[in-house]
Design a protein around this motif. Structure first.
Motif, PDB file in Angstrom:
ATOM      1  N   GLY A  51       0.821  -1.195   0.000  1.00 56.52           N
ATOM      2  CA  GLY A  51       0.000   0.000   0.000  1.00 56.52           C
ATOM      3  C   GLY A  51       0.862   1.256   0.000  1.00 56.52           C
ATOM      4  O   GLY A  51       2.093   1.181  -0.117  1.00 56.52           O
ATOM      5  N   PRO A  52       0.253   2.429   0.105  1.00 59.61           N
ATOM      6  CA  PRO A  52       1.033   3.677   0.130  1.00 59.61           C
ATOM      7  C   PRO A  52       2.115   3.615   1.204  1.00 59.61           C
ATOM      8  O   PRO A  52       1.844   3.235   2.347  1.00 59.61           O
ATOM      9  CB  PRO A  52      -0.027   4.744   0.443  1.00 59.61           C
ATOM     10  CG  PRO A  52      -1.309   4.144  -0.058  1.00 59.61           C
ATOM     11  CD  PRO A  52      -1.204   2.669   0.202  1.00 59.61           C
ATOM     12  N   VAL A  87       2.601   5.934 -10.840  1.00 63.42           N
ATOM     13  CA  VAL A  87       3.036   6.040  -9.442  1.00 63.42           C
ATOM     14  C   VAL A  87       2.856   7.479  -8.995  1.00 63.42           C
ATOM     15  O   VAL A  87       3.425   8.395  -9.601  1.00 63.42           O
ATOM     16  CB  VAL A  87       4.500   5.599  -9.271  1.00 63.42           C
ATOM     17  CG1 VAL A  87       4.956   5.824  -7.824  1.00 63.42           C
ATOM     18  CG2 VAL A  87       4.672   4.141  -9.659  1.00 63.42           C
ATOM     19  N   ALA A  88       2.074   7.678  -7.977  1.00 62.81           N
ATOM     20  CA  ALA A  88       1.805   9.019  -7.464  1.00 62.81           C
ATOM     21  C   ALA A  88       2.608   9.249  -6.204  1.00 62.81           C
ATOM     22  O   ALA A  88       2.782   8.338  -5.385  1.00 62.81           O
ATOM     23  CB  ALA A  88       0.313   9.175  -7.167  1.00 62.81           C
ATOM     24  N   GLY A  89       3.122  10.468  -6.043  1.00 59.55           N
ATOM     25  CA  GLY A  89       3.898  10.810  -4.857  1.00 59.55           C
ATOM     26  C   GLY A  89       3.342  12.032  -4.172  1.00 59.55           C
ATOM     27  O   GLY A  89       3.284  13.105  -4.778  1.00 59.55           O
ATOM     28  N   GLU A  90       2.933  11.882  -2.906  1.00 57.71           N
ATOM     29  CA  GLU A  90       2.412  13.001  -2.126  1.00 57.71           C
ATOM     30  C   GLU A  90       2.891  12.863  -0.688  1.00 57.71           C
ATOM     31  O   GLU A  90       2.906  11.752  -0.134  1.00 57.71           O
ATOM     32  CB  GLU A  90       0.874  13.032  -2.149  1.00 57.71           C
ATOM     33  CG  GLU A  90       0.272  13.334  -3.512  1.00 57.71           C
ATOM     34  CD  GLU A  90      -1.249  13.387  -3.462  1.00 57.71           C
ATOM     35  OE1 GLU A  90      -1.787  13.203  -2.351  1.00 57.71           O
ATOM     36  OE2 GLU A  90      -1.874  13.611  -4.508  1.00 57.71           O
ATOM     37  N   HIS A  91       3.245  14.001  -0.080  1.00 59.05           N
ATOM     38  CA  HIS A  91       3.632  14.023   1.331  1.00 59.05           C
ATOM     39  C   HIS A  91       4.689  12.966   1.640  1.00 59.05           C
ATOM     40  O   HIS A  91       4.588  12.205   2.601  1.00 59.05           O
ATOM     41  CB  HIS A  91       2.408  13.818   2.227  1.00 59.05           C
ATOM     42  CG  HIS A  91       1.276  14.740   1.924  1.00 59.05           C
ATOM     43  ND1 HIS A  91       1.361  16.114   2.080  1.00 59.05           N
ATOM     44  CD2 HIS A  91       0.020  14.495   1.431  1.00 59.05           C
ATOM     45  CE1 HIS A  91       0.213  16.667   1.736  1.00 59.05           C
ATOM     46  NE2 HIS A  91      -0.620  15.716   1.335  1.00 59.05           N
ATOM     47  N   ARG A  92       5.699  12.908   0.792  1.00 59.62           N
ATOM     48  CA  ARG A  92       6.821  11.995   0.972  1.00 59.62           C
ATOM     49  C   ARG A  92       6.405  10.523   0.922  1.00 59.62           C
ATOM     50  O   ARG A  92       7.117   9.639   1.400  1.00 59.62           O
ATOM     51  CB  ARG A  92       7.556  12.276   2.286  1.00 59.62           C
ATOM     52  CG  ARG A  92       8.161  13.675   2.357  1.00 59.62           C
ATOM     53  CD  ARG A  92       8.914  13.877   3.639  1.00 59.62           C
ATOM     54  NE  ARG A  92       9.499  15.222   3.693  1.00 59.62           N
ATOM     55  CZ  ARG A  92      10.201  15.691   4.719  1.00 59.62           C
ATOM     56  NH1 ARG A  92      10.415  14.904   5.780  1.00 59.62           N
ATOM     57  NH2 ARG A  92      10.705  16.915   4.683  1.00 59.62           N
ATOM     58  N   GLN A  93       5.258  10.262   0.367  1.00 61.46           N
ATOM     59  CA  GLN A  93       4.792   8.887   0.201  1.00 61.46           C
ATOM     60  C   GLN A  93       4.604   8.573  -1.274  1.00 61.46           C
ATOM     61  O   GLN A  93       4.375   9.471  -2.087  1.00 61.46           O
ATOM     62  CB  GLN A  93       3.467   8.657   0.936  1.00 61.46           C
ATOM     63  CG  GLN A  93       3.602   8.468   2.442  1.00 61.46           C
ATOM     64  CD  GLN A  93       2.384   7.783   3.020  1.00 61.46           C
ATOM     65  OE1 GLN A  93       1.279   7.924   2.504  1.00 61.46           O
ATOM     66  NE2 GLN A  93       2.575   7.044   4.094  1.00 61.46           N
ATOM     67  N   LEU A  94       4.665   7.290  -1.594  1.00 65.35           N
ATOM     68  CA  LEU A  94       4.394   6.817  -2.939  1.00 65.35           C
ATOM     69  C   LEU A  94       3.199   5.869  -2.902  1.00 65.35           C
ATOM     70  O   LEU A  94       2.999   5.128  -1.933  1.00 65.35           O
ATOM     71  CB  LEU A  94       5.603   6.076  -3.507  1.00 65.35           C
ATOM     72  CG  LEU A  94       6.872   6.896  -3.735  1.00 65.35           C
ATOM     73  CD1 LEU A  94       7.992   5.990  -4.223  1.00 65.35           C
ATOM     74  CD2 LEU A  94       6.612   8.019  -4.740  1.00 65.35           C
TER      75      LEU A  94
END
Length: 300
Positions: A49-50, A88-95
Motif C-alpha cells: 500500500g502507500p 506512481v503518485a507521490g504526495e507528502h513523501r509517500q508513494l
C-alpha cells in the motif's frame, strides 16, 4: 524488450496488475513491459500500500547507502511514469499506485474475505479458488511473507467453501474444494478434516477411514507424529483430546466394529473399550443404518 509508452489520453482506460503466477501489467488491451526495478516498485506498492519514500528505497535498494537508494527510487519512478503517465503518485513523501490500476491479489483477498459470512454460497457462485503462487521466483522477504499469507488465505477459503457446499448437499463440489486444499498442503490437518467430513456427511464411512489412514501414514512418515485426537475422533466416534503432534498411546483401538461383534481396521491408537458420542461437526448426513461406529448403531 523496450517499454511501450502509453499516451496520456489512454489513462481513461483502467489498468490491471497481475502478480499471481508472475508479473503482468495491462492497460486496456495493451501489455506493458517494464524493467525489473520498475516491476518490484509496483509490486511493493500493491502489496504494502502507500508507503514512505525512505521505506520503499530502503527495502528495494537496501544494499546501498540511503542517498543512493533514494536516487535509484527517483529514477525508477520517473521511468515508470514515462511509460505510463501517473502510474506512481507521490504526495507528502509517500508513494502510491494510481487509482486507475486494480490488482489481482487485492481483488482476491477482498472477494474471499467478503464471502466468509456468506452461508448461502453455491458452487455456481464461488470465486475461482485455484491456488496460485505470488510472484514465483522472487525471493525478497516482503514477497515471501505475502506469498505465505495469500497461500493460507487460499487454503482457508477452500476449506470454508467445502463446508458451505457440504451443508447445502453439494457433495461433489465440496469434495473438489476439500481435495484442492489437500493438494495445496498435504500435511494440513484441517484440509484432511474437510475431506473426511464430506465423506461422513454422505455416509461413506470406508472412504472417510481411507482418507484418515492416508493422512496418518503420511504424517507419521514425514513428521513422526500422530493426527490430533479431534481428527481421530471423527472416524472412531470418540471425542479425543490428544493435541496435534502428541505421541500416540500404545494400546490399539478399532476404527469400526462389525455388527456381529468383530473388529477391523485396528490402526488408530487409544484405550480399548472407550466410547463417546459422534462429533457435533457431522451435524447432518450421518451414515446409513446397519453400520456401527464402535458399537453405536447409526440412525438413518
Amino acid at each position: 524488450m523496450a517499454s511501450r509508452v502509453v499516451p496520456k489520453q489512454a489513462m481513461t482506460r483502467p489498468g490491471h496488475l497481475k502478480l499471481f503466477d508472475g508479473f503482468r501489467l495491462e492497460i486496456g488491451d495493451d501489455r506493458i513491459h517494464l524493467a525489473d526495478s520498475a516491476q518490484r516498485l509496483l509490486a511493493y506498492l500493491t502489496i504494502q500500500g502507500p508507503s514512505p519514500r525512505t521505506v520503499v528505497a530502503g527495502t528495494l535498494w537496501g544494499e546501498v547507502s540511503e542517498e543512493r537508494a533514494l536516487g535509484s527510487l527517483r529514477t525508477t519512478v520517473w521511468r515508470v511514469n514515462q511509460v505510463v503517465p501517473g502510474l506512481v503518485a507521490g504526495e507528502h513523501r509517500q508513494l502510491a499506485l494510481a487509482s486507475f490500476i486494480s490488482a489481482d491479489v487485492t481483488e482476491f483477498a477482498h472477494r474471499v474475505t467478503g464471502r466468509s459470512a456468506d452461508s448461502g454460497a453455491t458452487s455456481h457462485a464461488l470465486p475461482n479458488l485455484r491456488i496460485r503462487e505470488l510472484l514465483p521466483g522472487w525471493c525478497e522477504d516482503w514477497v515471501v511473507f505475502e506469498r505465505d499469507r495469500l497461500r493460507q488465505l487460499h487454503l482457508h477459503a477452500l476449506e470454508a467453501a467445502a463446508g458451505v457446499l457440504c451443508t447445502g448437499g453439494e457433495y461433489a463440489a465440496a469434495l473438489d474444494m476439500a481435495f484442492a486444499a489437500v493438494r495445496g498442503d498435504p500435511l494440513r490437518e484441517s484440509a484432511r478434516r474437510a475431506v473426511i467430513l464430506v465423506h461422513l456427511a454422505e455416509g461413506n464411512l470406508v472412504e472417510a477411514h481411507r482418507e484418515y489412514q492416508r493422512f496418518r501414514t503420511l504424517l507419521v512418515g514425514e513428521l513422526g507424529v500422530e493426527p490430533s485426537g479431534r481428527l481421530t475422533g471423527l472416524v472412531t466416534g470418540r471425542n479425543g483430546d490428544r493435541p496435534y503432534g502428541a505421541p500416540a498411546p500404545t494400546a490399539p483401538v478399532p476404527l469400526f466394529d462389525h455388527p456381529g461383534g468383530g473388529e477391523s481396521g485396528s490402526v488408530v491408537r487409544g484405550r480399548p473399550g472407550e466410547a463417546g458420542p459422534l462429533p457435533a461437526e457431522l451435524g447432518r448426513g450421518l451414515p446409513t443404518a446397519g453400520l456401527r461406529l464402535n458399537g453405536m448403531q447409526t440412525r438413518p
